[in-house]
Design an enzyme around this catalytic site. Structure first.
Site, PDB file in Angstrom:
ATOM      1  N   SER A 118       0.433  -1.451   0.106  1.00 43.51           N
ATOM      2  CA  SER A 118      -0.123  -0.231   0.016  1.00 43.51           C
ATOM      3  C   SER A 118       1.094   1.167   0.074  1.00 43.51           C
ATOM      4  CB  SER A 118      -1.402  -0.156   1.694  1.00 43.51           C
ATOM      5  OG  SER A 118      -1.942  -1.072   0.836  1.00 43.51           O
ATOM      6  N   ARG A 161     -12.532 -14.572  -2.569  1.00 43.34           N
ATOM      7  CA  ARG A 161     -11.097 -15.557  -1.828  1.00 43.34           C
ATOM      8  C   ARG A 161     -12.247 -16.310  -0.220  1.00 43.34           C
ATOM      9  NH1 ARG A 161      -6.833 -10.805  -0.387  1.00 43.34           N
ATOM     10  NH2 ARG A 161      -5.567 -11.358  -2.300  1.00 43.34           N
ATOM     11  N   ARG A 166     -13.147  -7.381 -11.093  1.00 38.86           N
ATOM     12  CA  ARG A 166     -13.330  -6.913 -10.421  1.00 38.86           C
ATOM     13  C   ARG A 166     -14.267  -5.185 -10.078  1.00 38.86           C
ATOM     14  NH1 ARG A 166      -8.425  -6.705  -6.742  1.00 38.86           N
ATOM     15  NH2 ARG A 166      -9.284  -6.565  -4.932  1.00 38.86           N
ATOM     16  N   ASP A 174      -6.713  -8.407   4.615  1.00 34.41           N
ATOM     17  CA  ASP A 174      -5.949  -9.444   2.815  1.00 34.41           C
ATOM     18  C   ASP A 174      -5.687 -10.453   3.821  1.00 34.41           C
ATOM     19  OD1 ASP A 174      -6.825  -7.533   1.138  1.00 34.41           O
ATOM     20  OD2 ASP A 174      -4.486  -6.483   1.409  1.00 34.41           O
TER      21      ASP A 174
HETATM   22  C1  S3P Z   1      -5.621  -1.456  -0.290  1.00 37.56           C
HETATM   23  C2  S3P Z   1      -6.594  -1.548   0.079  1.00 37.56           C
HETATM   24  C3  S3P Z   1      -7.739  -2.293   0.261  1.00 37.56           C
HETATM   25  C4  S3P Z   1      -6.277  -3.837   0.477  1.00 37.56           C
HETATM   26  C5  S3P Z   1      -5.763  -4.153  -0.604  1.00 37.56           C
HETATM   27  C6  S3P Z   1      -4.577  -2.539  -0.270  1.00 37.56           C
HETATM   28  C7  S3P Z   1      -5.146  -0.354  -0.610  1.00 37.56           C
HETATM   29  O1  S3P Z   1      -8.705  -3.086  -0.761  1.00 37.56           O
HETATM   30  O2  S3P Z   1      -6.962  -5.523  -0.063  1.00 37.56           O
HETATM   31  O3  S3P Z   1      -4.974  -5.437  -0.214  1.00 37.56           O
HETATM   32  O4  S3P Z   1      -3.362  -0.231  -0.368  1.00 37.56           O
HETATM   33  O5  S3P Z   1      -5.749   0.308  -0.032  1.00 37.56           O
HETATM   34  P1  S3P Z   1     -10.218  -2.034   0.263  1.00 37.56           P
HETATM   35  O6  S3P Z   1      -9.923  -0.813  -0.579  1.00 37.56           O
HETATM   36  O7  S3P Z   1     -10.831  -2.854  -1.464  1.00 37.56           O
HETATM   37  O8  S3P Z   1     -10.297  -3.035   0.678  1.00 37.56           O
END
Ligand code: S3P
Length: 450
Positions: A29, A359, A129, A328
């Site tokens: 992230s 998942r 998605r 995650d």
């Molecule tokens: C992330 C947010 C999450 C997470 C992804 C990384 C991010 O997704 O599942 O792996 O870096 O902002 P969502 O915003 O769809 O919950």
């Protein structure tokens, strides 16, 4: 299975105790965001510890297409010379984000706030998605979808707003990606852009925007929510970003150390941002022996060294409000739960259906295929642990999902029989060094069928 090369099949086998000290790669992230904010600031942003996984490399390429100079100067060391908010150019070709939901969605926010057009595309997983959750607020801000696949999915072409409008947006889904896309679009809007979230999600965008000089305020909203305000049209100034180790990647050696008897593993520099620590809380409730040592701050985030020792685990009830802090980590938690004694109920997992794969279904199928009792009730996943996992059966189908592949490879390290996954190539999206790192601890992981 037939379309996959035999080389991408991998299997793991019952291993002797794991031992050693390792560092998981940089947080995914934070890596995406550091490149994007580098693009949006004027001057040179220096990043070290960047995750060099395929997802992040796709974001680096997109930043170049949008006008930044992006250079790799050493292992994990990158320099971005940005063009500043308002300075982006339309890319000459489609932006291919591969498997990366975060990169593509955050960049849609960036494009939406500029008078440019870009085409977004990705692999079969990303094309499946939902993107409407991102496009809805961006359209409110003035962006238009020139074309898209059914339901607003990729491939899609987005035309950014000539004069983006600041909005107040309450997201119907708990998503840091939605929040971040709106805030990035709001950077080029006059006045204040506001995002309200009913359940707080990871706050790396807010923290990093501040580090680059933007004015962002955050208030609590209700029992679990937050209200975030961004003052638009800032002059972002480059920052030096040190990317901490990704807790979502560290989760794999961590759970491996818990379930392989006799193990003791140290995991260095793991980020413990409170909006990312749901797995640690849950495992500790299950009785896991995890010590947080050498707690310190690195690059504006709290990090620590984790020392993990194998031991018995007990099933627990995981409340739905914890989901955003470990979204995650459910696949690997389900593996830990398979080795626990008693039932683990993970509640409120609807968002798991729209990750790199469904998942909920992929974990459920993988558990059943390896002889673990599990069921889905509504949005809950229930795993009935009995302290021992038979393993074996047909290879687990990973559906282009790195975390499904790594989770089941961890399972095989403590199962009676080896566990195989049909596609280990997908692991390179987030954790290219997974196999060598696990092997360095003593894990038996091999390519091909056993
Ligand atoms: C992330 C947010 C999450 C997470 C992804 C990384 C991010 O997704 O599942 O792996 O870096 O902002 P969502 O915003 O769809 O919950």
């Amino acid at each position: 299975m037939s379309s996959l090369s035999a080389a991408s099949i991998a299997h793991s086998s019952r291993s002797a105790s794991l031992a050693g000290r390792v560092r998981a790669p940089g947080d995914k992230s934070i890596s995406h965001r550091s490149l994007i904010l580098g693009l949006l600031s004027v001057g040179e942003t220096r990043i070290d510890g960047l995750l060099e996984g395929e997802d992040v490399l796709a974001t680096a390429r997109a930043c170049r297409e949008l006008g930044a100079e992006v250079d790799r100067v050493g292992e994990g060391e990158w320099r971005v010379r940005g063009v500043g908010v308002g300075g982006l150019k339309s890319p000459g070709k489609a932006l291919d984000f591969g498997n990366a939901g975060t990169g593509s969605r955050l960049m849609m926010g960036v494009v939406a706030g500029h008078p440019i057009e870009a085409t977004f595309d990705g692999d079969a997983s990303l094309r499946s998605r939902p993107m409407r959750r991102i496009l809805d607020p961006l359209e409110q801000m003035g962006a238009t979808v020139v074309f898209s696949a059914e339901g607003g999915r990729l491939p899609l072409r987005l035309k950014g707003a000539d004069r983006p409008l600041p909005i107040v947006y309450e997201s119907p889904v708990p998503s840091a990606q939605v929040k971040s896309a709106v805030l990035f679009a709001g950077l080029n809007a006059p006045g204040e852009t506001t995002v309200i979230e009913r359940e707080a999600t990871r706050d790396h965008t807010e923290r990093m925007l501040r580090a680059f000089g933007a004015q962002v305020t955050v208030e609590r909203r209700g029992p679990h929510g937050r209200l975030i305000r961004l003052v638009g049209q800032p002059e972002l100034t480059p920052a030096a970003i040190s990317v901490p180790a990704d807790p979502s990647s560290a989760a794999f050696p961590l759970v491996a150390a818990l379930i392989v008897p006799g193990s003791e593993v140290a995991l260095d520099g793991v980020m413990t941002n409170p909006l990312r620590t749901g797995l640690l809380t849950t495992l500790q409730e299950m009785g896991a022996d995890i010590a947080l040592t050498n707690v310190r701050e690195e690059g504006g985030e709290e990090v620590c060294d984790l020392v993990v020792r194998a031991g018995s685990l007990t099933g627990v009830d995981v409340p739905p409000e914890r989901a955003p802090t470990m979204i995650d980590e459910y696949p690997i938690l389900a593996i830990a739960a398979s080795f626990a004694v008693g039932e683990t109920r993970m509640r409120g997992l609807h968002e798991l259906r729209v990750k790199e794969s469904d998942r909920l279904a992929a974990v459920h199928a993988g558990l059943l295929g390896n002889g673990v009792e599990a069921r889905i009730e509504g949005d809950d996943l229930i795993v009935v642990g009995c302290g021992a996992v038979p393993g074996g059966g047909a290879p687990v189908t990973t559906h282009l999902d790195h975390r499904i592949a790594m989770s089941f490879l961890v399972m095989g390290l403590a199962s009676e029989r080896p566990v195989a996954v049909d596609d280990s190539a997908t692991i390179a999206t987030s954790f290219p060094s997974f196999v060598p790192l696990m092997r360095s601890l003593g894990a038996l992981i091999d390519f091909g069928e056993e």
